[in-house]
Design a protein around this motif. Structure first.
Motif, PDB file in Angstrom:
ATOM      1  N   ALA A   1       0.848  -1.207   0.000  1.00 44.02           N
ATOM      2  CA  ALA A   1       0.000   0.000   0.000  1.00 44.02           C
ATOM      3  C   ALA A   1       0.878   1.250   0.000  1.00 44.02           C
ATOM      4  CB  ALA A   1      -0.915  -0.009   1.224  1.00 44.02           C
ATOM      5  N   ASP A   2       1.977   1.211   0.758  1.00 41.42           N
ATOM      6  CA  ASP A   2       2.893   2.365   0.817  1.00 41.42           C
ATOM      7  C   ASP A   2       3.500   2.651  -0.551  1.00 41.42           C
ATOM      8  OD1 ASP A   2       2.393   2.657   3.468  1.00 41.42           O
ATOM      9  OD2 ASP A   2       4.264   1.717   4.157  1.00 41.42           O
ATOM     10  N   VAL A   3       3.909   1.573  -1.246  1.00 43.70           N
ATOM     11  CA  VAL A   3       4.522   1.754  -2.570  1.00 43.70           C
ATOM     12  C   VAL A   3       3.500   2.325  -3.547  1.00 43.70           C
ATOM     13  CG1 VAL A   3       5.397   0.463  -4.578  1.00 43.70           C
ATOM     14  CG2 VAL A   3       6.342   0.030  -2.310  1.00 43.70           C
ATOM     15  N   LEU A   4       2.289   1.788  -3.478  1.00 43.54           N
ATOM     16  CA  LEU A   4       1.251   2.280  -4.394  1.00 43.54           C
ATOM     17  C   LEU A   4       0.939   3.755  -4.137  1.00 43.54           C
ATOM     18  CD1 LEU A   4      -0.088   0.836  -6.680  1.00 43.54           C
ATOM     19  CD2 LEU A   4      -2.101   0.511  -5.263  1.00 43.54           C
ATOM     20  N   SER A   5       0.960   4.156  -2.867  1.00 46.85           N
ATOM     21  CA  SER A   5       0.662   5.566  -2.561  1.00 46.85           C
ATOM     22  C   SER A   5       1.757   6.477  -3.121  1.00 46.85           C
ATOM     23  CB  SER A   5       0.456   5.780  -1.059  1.00 46.85           C
ATOM     24  OG  SER A   5       1.688   5.755  -0.408  1.00 46.85           O
ATOM     25  N   VAL A   6       3.000   5.987  -3.171  1.00 44.95           N
ATOM     26  CA  VAL A   6       4.084   6.764  -3.795  1.00 44.95           C
ATOM     27  C   VAL A   6       3.789   6.943  -5.275  1.00 44.95           C
ATOM     28  CG1 VAL A   6       6.523   6.718  -4.478  1.00 44.95           C
ATOM     29  CG2 VAL A   6       5.866   6.015  -2.174  1.00 44.95           C
ATOM     30  N   LEU A   7       3.371   5.848  -5.929  1.00 47.06           N
ATOM     31  CA  LEU A   7       3.122   5.910  -7.373  1.00 47.06           C
ATOM     32  C   LEU A   7       1.919   6.799  -7.697  1.00 47.06           C
ATOM     33  CD1 LEU A   7       3.777   2.198  -8.385  1.00 47.06           C
ATOM     34  CD2 LEU A   7       5.201   4.190  -8.877  1.00 47.06           C
ATOM     35  N   ARG A   8       0.931   6.827  -6.796  1.00 43.95           N
ATOM     36  CA  ARG A   8      -0.261   7.656  -7.053  1.00 43.95           C
ATOM     37  C   ARG A   8       0.026   9.134  -6.830  1.00 43.95           C
ATOM     38  NH1 ARG A   8      -4.463   6.210  -3.317  1.00 43.95           N
ATOM     39  NH2 ARG A   8      -6.128   6.792  -4.733  1.00 43.95           N
ATOM     40  N   GLY A   9       1.081   9.428  -6.085  1.00 47.04           N
ATOM     41  CA  GLY A   9       1.441  10.827  -5.842  1.00 47.04           C
ATOM     42  C   GLY A   9       0.811  11.350  -4.561  1.00 47.04           C
ATOM     43  N   PRO A  10       1.279  12.545  -4.100  1.00 42.23           N
ATOM     44  CA  PRO A  10       0.818  13.071  -2.806  1.00 42.23           C
ATOM     45  C   PRO A  10      -0.618  13.607  -2.878  1.00 42.23           C
ATOM     46  CG  PRO A  10       2.348  14.600  -3.871  1.00 42.23           C
ATOM     47  CD  PRO A  10       2.247  13.404  -4.761  1.00 42.23           C
ATOM     48  N   GLY A  11      -1.265  13.692  -1.708  1.00 43.51           N
ATOM     49  CA  GLY A  11      -2.552  14.377  -1.602  1.00 43.51           C
ATOM     50  C   GLY A  11      -3.769  13.506  -1.859  1.00 43.51           C
ATOM     51  N   LEU A  12      -3.588  12.254  -2.257  1.00 44.14           N
ATOM     52  CA  LEU A  12      -4.754  11.399  -2.512  1.00 44.14           C
ATOM     53  C   LEU A  12      -5.068  10.574  -1.255  1.00 44.14           C
ATOM     54  CD1 LEU A  12      -3.885  10.078  -6.086  1.00 44.14           C
ATOM     55  CD2 LEU A  12      -5.642  11.742  -5.465  1.00 44.14           C
ATOM     56  N   PRO A  13      -6.346  10.275  -1.009  1.00 43.84           N
ATOM     57  CA  PRO A  13      -6.677   9.457   0.163  1.00 43.84           C
ATOM     58  C   PRO A  13      -6.112   8.049  -0.002  1.00 43.84           C
ATOM     59  CG  PRO A  13      -8.612   9.769  -1.228  1.00 43.84           C
ATOM     60  CD  PRO A  13      -7.522  10.615  -1.808  1.00 43.84           C
ATOM     61  N   PRO A  14      -5.825   7.356   1.118  1.00 49.01           N
ATOM     62  CA  PRO A  14      -5.280   5.995   0.996  1.00 49.01           C
ATOM     63  C   PRO A  14      -6.271   5.090   0.263  1.00 49.01           C
ATOM     64  CG  PRO A  14      -5.503   6.668   3.314  1.00 49.01           C
ATOM     65  CD  PRO A  14      -6.038   7.779   2.496  1.00 49.01           C
ATOM     66  N   ILE A  15      -5.717   4.160  -0.503  1.00 44.83           N
ATOM     67  CA  ILE A  15      -6.565   3.229  -1.250  1.00 44.83           C
ATOM     68  C   ILE A  15      -7.134   2.178  -0.282  1.00 44.83           C
ATOM     69  CG2 ILE A  15      -4.655   1.693  -1.905  1.00 44.83           C
ATOM     70  CD1 ILE A  15      -6.003   1.601  -4.700  1.00 44.83           C
ATOM     71  N   LEU A  16      -8.390   1.802  -0.484  1.00 46.48           N
ATOM     72  CA  LEU A  16      -9.007   0.814   0.412  1.00 46.48           C
ATOM     73  C   LEU A  16      -8.325  -0.543   0.246  1.00 46.48           C
ATOM     74  CD1 LEU A  16     -12.780   1.659  -0.089  1.00 46.48           C
ATOM     75  CD2 LEU A  16     -11.340   2.196   1.886  1.00 46.48           C
ATOM     76  N   ASP A  17      -8.225  -1.272   1.364  1.00 39.10           N
ATOM     77  CA  ASP A  17      -7.521  -2.547   1.364  1.00 39.10           C
ATOM     78  C   ASP A  17      -8.063  -3.516   0.286  1.00 39.10           C
ATOM     79  OD1 ASP A  17      -5.499  -4.145   2.500  1.00 39.10           O
ATOM     80  OD2 ASP A  17      -7.057  -5.382   3.418  1.00 39.10           O
ATOM     81  N   LEU A  18      -9.388  -3.574   0.191  1.00 32.85           N
ATOM     82  CA  LEU A  18      -9.996  -4.492  -0.788  1.00 32.85           C
ATOM     83  C   LEU A  18      -9.625  -4.099  -2.214  1.00 32.85           C
ATOM     84  CD1 LEU A  18     -13.659  -5.397   0.222  1.00 32.85           C
ATOM     85  CD2 LEU A  18     -11.806  -6.938  -0.474  1.00 32.85           C
ATOM     86  N   ASP A  19      -9.678  -2.788  -2.493  1.00 32.72           N
ATOM     87  CA  ASP A  19      -9.323  -2.294  -3.836  1.00 32.72           C
ATOM     88  C   ASP A  19      -7.865  -2.594  -4.126  1.00 32.72           C
ATOM     89  OD1 ASP A  19     -11.826  -1.346  -4.008  1.00 32.72           O
ATOM     90  OD2 ASP A  19     -11.329   0.722  -3.497  1.00 32.72           O
ATOM     91  N   LEU A  20      -7.024  -2.378  -3.099  1.00 34.98           N
ATOM     92  CA  LEU A  20      -5.589  -2.617  -3.266  1.00 34.98           C
ATOM     93  C   LEU A  20      -5.339  -4.056  -3.707  1.00 34.98           C
ATOM     94  CD1 LEU A  20      -2.563  -1.795  -2.748  1.00 34.98           C
ATOM     95  CD2 LEU A  20      -2.875  -2.713  -0.449  1.00 34.98           C
ATOM     96  N   ARG A  21      -5.959  -5.003  -2.990  1.00 39.31           N
ATOM     97  CA  ARG A  21      -5.722  -6.419  -3.279  1.00 39.31           C
ATOM     98  C   ARG A  21      -6.229  -6.805  -4.669  1.00 39.31           C
ATOM     99  NH1 ARG A  21      -5.022  -9.631   2.017  1.00 39.31           N
ATOM    100  NH2 ARG A  21      -4.485  -7.967   3.436  1.00 39.31           N
ATOM    101  N   GLU A  22      -7.311  -6.169  -5.093  1.00 38.20           N
ATOM    102  CA  GLU A  22      -7.858  -6.467  -6.417  1.00 38.20           C
ATOM    103  C   GLU A  22      -6.982  -5.868  -7.519  1.00 38.20           C
ATOM    104  OE1 GLU A  22     -12.191  -5.966  -8.376  1.00 38.20           O
ATOM    105  OE2 GLU A  22     -11.983  -6.700  -6.337  1.00 38.20           O
ATOM    106  N   LEU A  23      -6.535  -4.639  -7.252  1.00 37.65           N
ATOM    107  CA  LEU A  23      -5.803  -3.861  -8.258  1.00 37.65           C
ATOM    108  C   LEU A  23      -4.360  -4.350  -8.462  1.00 37.65           C
ATOM    109  CD1 LEU A  23      -6.191  -1.079  -9.772  1.00 37.65           C
ATOM    110  CD2 LEU A  23      -5.035  -0.035  -7.823  1.00 37.65           C
ATOM    111  N   PHE A  24      -3.741  -4.751  -7.349  1.00 39.49           N
ATOM    112  CA  PHE A  24      -2.294  -4.944  -7.301  1.00 39.49           C
ATOM    113  C   PHE A  24      -1.776  -5.888  -8.389  1.00 39.49           C
ATOM    114  CE2 PHE A  24       1.784  -5.969  -5.231  1.00 39.49           C
ATOM    115  CZ  PHE A  24       2.162  -4.701  -4.862  1.00 39.49           C
ATOM    116  N   ALA A  25      -2.466  -7.033  -8.519  1.00 37.18           N
ATOM    117  CA  ALA A  25      -1.972  -8.057  -9.457  1.00 37.18           C
ATOM    118  C   ALA A  25      -2.025  -7.584 -10.908  1.00 37.18           C
ATOM    119  CB  ALA A  25      -2.790  -9.329  -9.295  1.00 37.18           C
ATOM    120  N   TRP A  26      -2.776  -6.504 -11.172  1.00 38.88           N
ATOM    121  CA  TRP A  26      -2.923  -6.030 -12.549  1.00 38.88           C
ATOM    122  C   TRP A  26      -1.903  -4.956 -12.904  1.00 38.88           C
ATOM    123  CZ3 TRP A  26      -5.773  -9.032 -15.422  1.00 38.88           C
ATOM    124  CH2 TRP A  26      -6.740  -9.820 -14.789  1.00 38.88           C
ATOM    125  N   ILE A  27      -1.114  -4.512 -11.913  1.00 36.27           N
ATOM    126  CA  ILE A  27      -0.160  -3.434 -12.205  1.00 36.27           C
ATOM    127  C   ILE A  27       1.089  -4.031 -12.852  1.00 36.27           C
ATOM    128  CG2 ILE A  27       1.138  -1.479 -11.244  1.00 36.27           C
ATOM    129  CD1 ILE A  27      -0.668  -1.598  -8.815  1.00 36.27           C
TER     130      ILE A  27
END
Ligand SMILES: NC(=O)c1ccc[n+]([C@@H]2O[C@H](COP(=O)([O-])OP(=O)(O)OC[C@H]3O[C@@H](n4cnc5c(N)ncnc54)[C@H](OP(=O)(O)O)[C@@H]3O)[C@@H](O)[C@H]2O)c1
Length: 363
Positions: free
Chosen positions: A18-44
């Motif tokens: 989640a920390d790495v993804l927040s770096v890639l999304r850039g500053p100022g965005l709300p943290p990504i929800l855990d469920l979304d993270l797990r779904e999204l991650f494998a597709w990056i």
């Protein structure tokens, strides 16, 4: 401009992912929800998280990139092997496209391909190293330094290596067997342990082999944990009082539920860059959760110190080829550029206190 090096990495927990993804999304965005993270991650697809600059204590610097292979932290198991190899290949192709002269294969990225860069895309001028020789060097340095600090006589010690038949484990065994009283080798498959035991015995070492970890753990004064476990699940029961335990796994080997055995536990295989390490954007704290600055894993550091040395070669490759001579050579290269053993620490922070206490006791 061609890069000196690239590091291929993956995260060992969903928090780190989640920390790495927040770096890639850039500053100022709300943290990504855990469920979304797990779904999204494998597709990056694999991509650069940050640029890295490493400075030698001799004064010069090298530039590189940190590439995440985006292996989901809960899918390191054997059943996901093929899809994870595809991710490592894609990350390697990315590093080649970036023009990296040398690439370090961090954590499971070298385990998945068994250190065989022939399984990676055609590399042109890019070379790959597993980084395991510097890892072994740092583990061995850690054991020697901790024993010296605690006034322990290595010659009198029984050493247990968990994951002994692996690349890192067998390298540690070759370096330390001649220095200790007895070595106990543990893994799941007996045949590879027996082959290594035969090799060590022919060098004069006293060696025992066991696939039953708990059977012999109460005889160990020193334990090195380097099994390729997909999560921290190892339980060491019945350790000797005041045993020294080095956990160098990535993910960590020892279960947090292991409790508070009467032992000195430190995380091994880690180095500290005294010349400095700079990340752009500044994600050092995101990537490395250590209580000291400029700490990195030996496998990552190896490619970087080879770049500082101007030796763009596959220094560590395959499985089971790590010798004391190569470990010595790699340790000397790292030391020349100011890469030294990381200060002792574990999940609770620095272990100096434990060190001082034990030193007091042994006086
Ligand atoms: N700190 C660092 O900088 C650093 C650098 C490189 C690697 N590492 C870590 O070090 C570990 C070993 O890496 P490697 O490259 O040596 O891997 P490897 O060559 O695949 O060897 C893994 C070893 O673990 C054993 N093993 C696997 N599951 C086990 C279990 N449940 N119980 C006991 N033994 C088990 C394997 O033997 P069997 O299959 O027969 O059980 C083998 O001996 C990994 O966690 C890796 O991520 C850390």
């Amino acid at each position: 401009m061609p890069l000196d090096f690239a590091l291929i990495a993956h995260q060992e927990s969903w928090k780190a992912a989640a920390d790495v993804l927040s770096v890639l999304r850039g500053p100022g965005l709300p943290p990504i929800l855990d469920l979304d993270l797990r779904e999204l991650f494998a597709w990056i697809p694999p991509r650069t998280v940050c640029r890295v600059e490493l400075t030698s204590s001799l004064g010069h610097s090298v530039q590189g990139v940190y590439i995440d292979a985006f292996i989901p932290p809960d899918r390191l198991g054997y059943e996901f092997r093929q899809e994870n190899i595809a991710r490592v290949r894609a990350a390697a192709a990315y590093a080649i496209k970036e023009g990296a002269k040398i690439v370090s294969l961090g954590g499971f990225s070298s385990i998945l391909i068994e250190g065989d860069s022939a399984l990676l895309p055609d590399a042109g001028d890019t070379v790959f190293t597993t980084g395991n020789t510097l890892t072994v060097s740092l583990i061995v340095q850690g054991i020697l330094a901790m024993c010296a600090a605690q006034g322990r006589e290595l010659r009198e010690a029984t050493l247990l290596i968990v994951g002994a038949s692996g690349d890192v484990g067998s390298g540690c065994a070759r370096c330390l067997a001649p220095l200790v009283k007895r070595v106990v080798l543990n893994a799941r498959a007996l045949d590879r342990l027996n082959t290594l035991a035969g090799e060590l015995r022919s060098g004069g070492a006293e060696v025992e082999v066991s696939v039953d970890l708990q059977q012999l753990s109460n005889q160990a004064d020193i334990v090195i944990c380097v099994a390729s476990l997909e999560s921290p699940s190892l339980l060491l029961k019945q350790l000797r009082p005041n045993a020294i335990v080095c956990d160098a796994g990535y993910p960590k080997n020892l279960s947090p539920a292991a409790g508070d055995e009467d032992c000195t536990l430190f995380f091994g295989g880690l180095g500290q860059v005294t010349g400095g390490m700079r990340f752009e954007p500044d994600v050092h704290r995101v990537l490395h959760h250590h209580p000291f600055p400029n700490i990195a894993q030996g496998c990552m550091l190896e490619g970087m110190v080879l770049a500082l040395e101007g030796r763009f070669e596959p220094f560590s490759h395959g499985r089971g080829f790590i010798t004391p001579e190569r470990v010595h050579e790699m340790g000397a290269i790292a030391a020349r550029h100011g890469v030294q053993l990381a200060p002792f620490h574990n999940a609770n922070g620095a272990v100096q206190e434990a060190l001082h206490t034990t030193q007091e006791q042994t006086r």
